[in-house]
Scaffold this active site. Structure first.
Site, mmCIF file in Angstrom:
data_model
loop_
_atom_site.group_PDB
_atom_site.id
_atom_site.type_symbol
_atom_site.label_atom_id
_atom_site.label_comp_id
_atom_site.label_asym_id
_atom_site.label_seq_id
_atom_site.Cartn_x
_atom_site.Cartn_y
_atom_site.Cartn_z
ATOM 1 N N CYS A 170 -69.108 2.458 -17.870
ATOM 2 C CA CYS A 170 -68.335 3.513 -18.534
ATOM 3 C C CYS A 170 -69.217 4.680 -18.969
ATOM 4 O O CYS A 170 -68.709 5.725 -19.347
ATOM 5 C CB CYS A 170 -67.606 2.950 -19.748
ATOM 6 S SG CYS A 170 -68.741 2.292 -20.977
ATOM 7 N N ASP A 198 -71.099 4.754 -21.626
ATOM 8 C CA ASP A 198 -71.273 4.795 -23.078
ATOM 9 C C ASP A 198 -72.680 4.350 -23.468
ATOM 10 O O ASP A 198 -73.282 3.512 -22.788
ATOM 11 C CB ASP A 198 -70.239 3.896 -23.764
ATOM 12 C CG ASP A 198 -68.834 4.460 -23.622
ATOM 13 O OD1 ASP A 198 -68.725 5.625 -23.213
ATOM 14 O OD2 ASP A 198 -67.876 3.745 -23.909
ATOM 15 N N CYS A 245 -66.508 4.316 -26.669
ATOM 16 C CA CYS A 245 -65.090 4.087 -26.933
ATOM 17 C C CYS A 245 -64.898 3.547 -28.347
ATOM 18 O O CYS A 245 -65.861 3.192 -29.029
ATOM 19 C CB CYS A 245 -64.552 3.091 -25.918
ATOM 20 S SG CYS A 245 -65.185 1.435 -26.166
ATOM 21 N N CYS A 282 -67.783 -4.068 -24.231
ATOM 22 C CA CYS A 282 -68.182 -3.132 -25.275
ATOM 23 C C CYS A 282 -69.004 -3.856 -26.350
ATOM 24 O O CYS A 282 -69.901 -3.265 -26.947
ATOM 25 C CB CYS A 282 -66.968 -2.473 -25.915
ATOM 26 S SG CYS A 282 -65.773 -1.857 -24.710
#
Ligand code: FES
Length: 124
Positions: free
Chosen positions: A33, A35, A58, A102
């Site tokens: 992603c 991130d 996120c 995450c």
């Protein structure tokens, strides 16, 4: 889909910022992603006495960062190393399956910060 606890840590994240004279810094990125999380720790007598983070990511990544810094504070380095993506997710009352990666980001950034501290201490 998200627990109340997760939403609380997303909307009111704890320990945001940096520690300029940190004893250890860990940076972890998620190639999927894009991130990125940066985690700072301050260590005294083998214990993490402060932890802060900067996360470009996120909502789940922000909540994970907030929770993992809370969990790490007051723990010995060994105890903090035992924090896993699962234990962070559990502390947030769960993460949706598609968001488990995450919490990986948080656990890896913390472990890297501990490695960085150990490397600086031993001068290697
Ligand atoms: Fe990238 Fe959550 S989607 S860390």
């Amino acid at each position: 889909m998200y627990s109340k606890k997760l939403m609380d840590h997303f909307q009111n994240p704890r320990n945001v910022g940096e520690i300029p004279d940190a004893d250890g810094v860990g940076v972890e990125g998620n190639p999927v992603c894009g991130d990125v999380m940066k985690l700072f720790i301050k260590v005294d007598s083998g214990k993490i006495v402060d932890a802060k983070f900067q996360t470009f990511g996120c909502g789940a990544a922000i909540a994970v960062s907030s929770m993992i810094t809370e969990m790490a504070k007051g723990k010995t380095l060994e105890e903090a190393r035992a924090i896993t993506k699962q234990s962070v997710a559990d502390a947030l009352d769960g993460l949706p399956a598609q968001k488990m990666h995450c919490s990986n980001l948080g656990a890896d950034a913390l472990h890297k910060a501990i490695d960085d501290y150990n490397a600086k201490k031993t001068g290697s």
